[in-house]
Write a protein that holds these residues in place. Sequence first.
Motif, mmCIF file in Angstrom:
data_model
loop_
_atom_site.group_PDB
_atom_site.id
_atom_site.type_symbol
_atom_site.label_atom_id
_atom_site.label_comp_id
_atom_site.label_asym_id
_atom_site.label_seq_id
_atom_site.Cartn_x
_atom_site.Cartn_y
_atom_site.Cartn_z
ATOM 1 N N PRO A 219 0.806 -1.229 0.000
ATOM 2 C CA PRO A 219 0.000 0.000 0.000
ATOM 3 C C PRO A 219 0.836 1.276 0.000
ATOM 4 N N MET A 220 2.035 1.236 0.589
ATOM 5 C CA MET A 220 2.871 2.432 0.651
ATOM 6 C C MET A 220 3.675 2.659 -0.621
ATOM 7 N N LEU A 221 4.120 1.572 -1.278
ATOM 8 C CA LEU A 221 5.047 1.758 -2.393
ATOM 9 C C LEU A 221 4.727 0.927 -3.632
ATOM 10 N N GLY A 222 3.575 0.274 -3.623
ATOM 11 C CA GLY A 222 3.229 -0.591 -4.748
ATOM 12 C C GLY A 222 3.160 0.125 -6.083
ATOM 13 N N SER A 223 2.898 1.431 -6.064
ATOM 14 C CA SER A 223 2.773 2.181 -7.316
ATOM 15 C C SER A 223 4.085 2.247 -8.088
ATOM 16 N N VAL A 224 5.218 2.033 -7.402
ATOM 17 C CA VAL A 224 6.513 2.095 -8.091
ATOM 18 C C VAL A 224 7.220 0.742 -8.116
ATOM 19 N N ASP A 225 6.591 -0.280 -7.560
ATOM 20 C CA ASP A 225 7.195 -1.614 -7.474
ATOM 21 C C ASP A 225 6.489 -2.562 -8.437
ATOM 22 N N PRO A 226 7.041 -2.763 -9.642
ATOM 23 C CA PRO A 226 6.380 -3.639 -10.612
ATOM 24 C C PRO A 226 6.658 -5.120 -10.395
ATOM 25 N N GLY A 227 7.518 -5.446 -9.413
ATOM 26 C CA GLY A 227 7.898 -6.838 -9.244
ATOM 27 C C GLY A 227 8.746 -7.316 -10.411
ATOM 28 N N PHE A 228 8.827 -8.650 -10.578
ATOM 29 C CA PHE A 228 9.685 -9.200 -11.626
ATOM 30 C C PHE A 228 9.005 -10.271 -12.475
ATOM 31 N N GLU A 229 7.726 -10.504 -12.268
ATOM 32 C CA GLU A 229 7.047 -11.505 -13.082
ATOM 33 C C GLU A 229 7.034 -11.123 -14.555
ATOM 34 N N TRP A 230 7.091 -9.828 -14.840
ATOM 35 C CA TRP A 230 7.121 -9.361 -16.229
ATOM 36 C C TRP A 230 8.272 -9.980 -17.016
ATOM 37 N N ALA A 231 9.368 -10.323 -16.320
ATOM 38 C CA ALA A 231 10.568 -10.806 -17.000
ATOM 39 C C ALA A 231 10.358 -12.155 -17.679
ATOM 40 N N GLU A 232 9.289 -12.868 -17.324
ATOM 41 C CA GLU A 232 9.013 -14.167 -17.932
ATOM 42 C C GLU A 232 8.016 -14.070 -19.084
ATOM 43 N N SER A 233 7.614 -12.857 -19.423
ATOM 44 C CA SER A 233 6.650 -12.660 -20.506
ATOM 45 C C SER A 233 7.367 -12.479 -21.843
ATOM 46 N N ASP A 234 6.886 -13.153 -22.866
ATOM 47 C CA ASP A 234 7.481 -13.009 -24.199
ATOM 48 C C ASP A 234 7.399 -11.576 -24.700
ATOM 49 N N SER A 235 6.383 -10.855 -24.278
ATOM 50 C CA SER A 235 6.211 -9.477 -24.743
ATOM 51 C C SER A 235 7.221 -8.514 -24.116
ATOM 52 N N GLN A 236 7.969 -8.988 -23.105
ATOM 53 C CA GLN A 236 8.914 -8.129 -22.395
ATOM 54 C C GLN A 236 10.372 -8.513 -22.671
ATOM 55 N N ARG A 237 10.612 -9.172 -23.801
ATOM 56 C CA ARG A 237 11.973 -9.633 -24.095
ATOM 57 C C ARG A 237 12.965 -8.484 -24.225
ATOM 58 N N LEU A 238 12.561 -7.400 -24.861
ATOM 59 C CA LEU A 238 13.463 -6.262 -25.014
ATOM 60 C C LEU A 238 13.764 -5.629 -23.660
ATOM 61 N N ARG A 239 12.742 -5.510 -22.832
ATOM 62 C CA ARG A 239 12.942 -4.957 -21.488
ATOM 63 C C ARG A 239 13.917 -5.819 -20.694
ATOM 64 N N LEU A 240 13.770 -7.130 -20.798
ATOM 65 C CA LEU A 240 14.672 -8.033 -20.092
ATOM 66 C C LEU A 240 16.086 -7.942 -20.662
ATOM 67 N N ALA A 241 16.190 -7.834 -21.979
ATOM 68 C CA ALA A 241 17.510 -7.737 -22.605
ATOM 69 C C ALA A 241 18.265 -6.507 -22.118
ATOM 70 N N ASN A 242 17.541 -5.440 -21.810
ATOM 71 C CA ASN A 242 18.170 -4.200 -21.358
ATOM 72 C C ASN A 242 18.407 -4.156 -19.850
ATOM 73 N N TRP A 243 17.866 -5.129 -19.134
ATOM 74 C CA TRP A 243 18.030 -5.135 -17.672
ATOM 75 C C TRP A 243 19.496 -5.406 -17.317
ATOM 76 N N PRO A 244 20.065 -4.667 -16.373
ATOM 77 C CA PRO A 244 21.475 -4.899 -16.007
ATOM 78 C C PRO A 244 21.656 -6.229 -15.288
ATOM 79 N N ILE A 245 22.801 -6.845 -15.501
ATOM 80 C CA ILE A 245 23.116 -8.064 -14.760
ATOM 81 C C ILE A 245 23.066 -7.749 -13.266
ATOM 82 N N THR A 246 22.407 -8.629 -12.529
ATOM 83 C CA THR A 246 22.150 -8.390 -11.111
ATOM 84 C C THR A 246 22.774 -9.502 -10.286
#
Length: 318
Positions: A219-246
């Motif tokens: 409730p306090m910070l969810g508006s800026v916390d997208p989580g990481f489930e997006w990284a497993e979506s085929d539609s987010q391949r470019l976003r994942l490709a640009n993500w820095p090694i962690t």
Amino acid sequence: MDRLTFTYATHQIPLECDVYSSSTYPPDSPVFLFFHAGGLVRGARNCVPPWLVQVCIYRQWPLISASYRLFPQANGESLLEDVTAAYEFSRKWGGGAERPVVVGGASAGFFCAALIAHHLQPQPLALLSITGIPTFRHPFFNSSNFIAPECLDELKMRKYLDRSVEVGSEPIAESMIFSPDSLTKSGGRNTGYQHPKPRPIPPSGNLYRYFLSKNAYIPMLGSVDPGFEWAESDSQRLRLANWPITIFIHGNKDVDVGIDVIIEVVRNLGPEKAKLMIAEGQTHLFEATCFLEDKGVAMDTVKCAMKELDEAVSRAQK
């Protein structure tokens, strides 16, 4: 190495950072931006692991440890505003061309680092999580998890819930305060240094446990916390490709940030983007007072992680 303090922004209150650097460092070397631990409710920018300072000295990376406004007076948007300003300050450090930045944090400080990768451009060279919280969307933070040693009610927390807007000035433990005197001029451990006698620390750290038990973080910070489930979506391949090694450093006995949180994010990001170094038998912030010269599982894990970090930075700079 010198430690200098600067005001990097003013958002309701002045926001300061400590810069550990030397005039002999190359003007185009990467900058390491660090955010302190404390559940977003406490901690202090002078709580930097000694080994991390050493890592930056040996690589001639300026190290910037930035304050940020604390919760619950801050929220997700104001936290993002603070880390954005800290990132911009780091990129402009030295006054010349914009510099590449490695971003890391300890515990909830890593959430600040992850916000930069989620929301800002250009991306950091790499991210480093030190027993960190990458997202508050995991069930660990939303299952009325109760890890406090005693019952916490709103009355006991009222002092901290009603405080004015402030940055962290209260260390989690006195032993976690870094002193430049603990290192030699060359960056090695100063074996003659003795840490000051510990003082009593107020119990505001229980505010993290209180919020955890109340499922209050999203409730306090969810508006800026997208989580990481997006990284497993085929539609987010470019976003994942640009993500820095962690690179994740985590103990498998951590009860403050369960290792399942990290394992899930590592799975989301995949082996090309996430490297997990597990310290067997270690708890939360197990390395917070360690030096590179220390022996044992804790620093063996950290040193393996630093090899991964060096490779990630080298790869990102090609």
